[in-house]
Design a protein around this motif. Sequence first.
Motif, PDB file in Angstrom:
ATOM      1  N   HIS A   1      26.286  61.700  11.652  1.00 26.78           N
ATOM      2  CA  HIS A   1      26.305  62.063  10.230  1.00 26.78           C
ATOM      3  C   HIS A   1      27.664  61.692   9.660  1.00 26.78           C
ATOM      4  O   HIS A   1      28.627  61.491  10.385  1.00 26.78           O
ATOM      5  N   ASN A   2      27.739  61.653   8.347  1.00 26.06           N
ATOM      6  CA  ASN A   2      29.029  61.311   7.758  1.00 26.06           C
ATOM      7  C   ASN A   2      29.555  62.449   6.889  1.00 26.06           C
ATOM      8  O   ASN A   2      28.826  63.368   6.518  1.00 26.06           O
ATOM      9  N   ALA A   3      30.817  62.347   6.569  1.00 26.75           N
ATOM     10  CA  ALA A   3      31.499  63.396   5.821  1.00 26.75           C
ATOM     11  C   ALA A   3      30.931  63.563   4.413  1.00 26.75           C
ATOM     12  O   ALA A   3      30.789  64.686   3.928  1.00 26.75           O
TER      13      ALA A   3
ATOM     14  N   TYR B   1      36.559  70.863   7.733  1.00 27.14           N
ATOM     15  CA  TYR B   1      37.955  70.435   7.857  1.00 27.14           C
ATOM     16  C   TYR B   1      38.436  70.390   9.310  1.00 27.14           C
ATOM     17  O   TYR B   1      39.543  69.940   9.570  1.00 27.14           O
ATOM     18  N   MET B   2      37.603  70.830  10.254  1.00 25.05           N
ATOM     19  CA  MET B   2      37.983  70.802  11.665  1.00 25.05           C
ATOM     20  C   MET B   2      37.327  69.654  12.437  1.00 25.05           C
ATOM     21  O   MET B   2      37.486  69.551  13.639  1.00 25.05           O
ATOM     22  N   VAL B   3      36.584  68.786  11.758  1.00 28.22           N
ATOM     23  CA  VAL B   3      35.907  67.681  12.435  1.00 28.22           C
ATOM     24  C   VAL B   3      36.914  66.562  12.703  1.00 28.22           C
ATOM     25  O   VAL B   3      37.420  65.938  11.770  1.00 28.22           O
TER      26      VAL B   3
ATOM     27  N   TRP C   1      36.182  62.623  11.511  1.00 29.42           N
ATOM     28  CA  TRP C   1      36.162  62.211  10.112  1.00 29.42           C
ATOM     29  C   TRP C   1      37.575  62.201   9.546  1.00 29.42           C
ATOM     30  O   TRP C   1      38.458  62.939   9.993  1.00 29.42           O
ATOM     31  N   LEU C   2      37.774  61.425   8.519  1.00 22.60           N
ATOM     32  CA  LEU C   2      39.082  61.364   7.866  1.00 22.60           C
ATOM     33  C   LEU C   2      39.386  62.633   7.068  1.00 22.60           C
ATOM     34  O   LEU C   2      40.479  62.776   6.527  1.00 22.60           O
TER      35      LEU C   2
END
Length: 168
Positions: free
Chosen positions: A8-10, A36-38, A41-42
């Motif tokens: 999946h994407n952000a 915010y802890m992934v 992802w950027l």
Amino acid sequence: MISNPTEHNAEETQSLIDQVKTQEPTRAKALQASFYMVNNWLTLDPDKARALIDELIASHYPDAQLLLGEYYSKGVEDEPDQQKALAIFQQQAQAGSTAAWYRMATLHAYGRAICHDPVKAYTYARVALDLGENGARSLLKRLEKTLKKDDIERALVARNDLLKEATL
């Protein structure tokens, strides 16, 4: 989506969090902290994650401490601190959180920066399942494929002891 960031994407995840925010703002805040802890992802932002977790703790959100444990376990701020994470999860488990038992199980099975202990993982996963955490079932099946019969028996004895002490 957050637990499987490679599939999946952000952007799509953030869109779903925004939708949740209209109906359940506190739950959306918890999801945003996880977002915010992934690491993949950027959008990784330790400061924002910690600020949201602190707000959730202050507002007595039921799973706020579990988020804090995940924060330490994932090493969001720096290096993983599994001892801090385990201490939080143990405290929450003793307070009756079935999810905390499962988190301890997954940490002992797959955690970063910790010696894996499949017997302990099986013990905690079995307690989690017995207390109603159905997600533990798949972890137990995976562990059963590699554990010896004697190890499973030892884990079940430990599970019985833990269940005697557990807050139900």
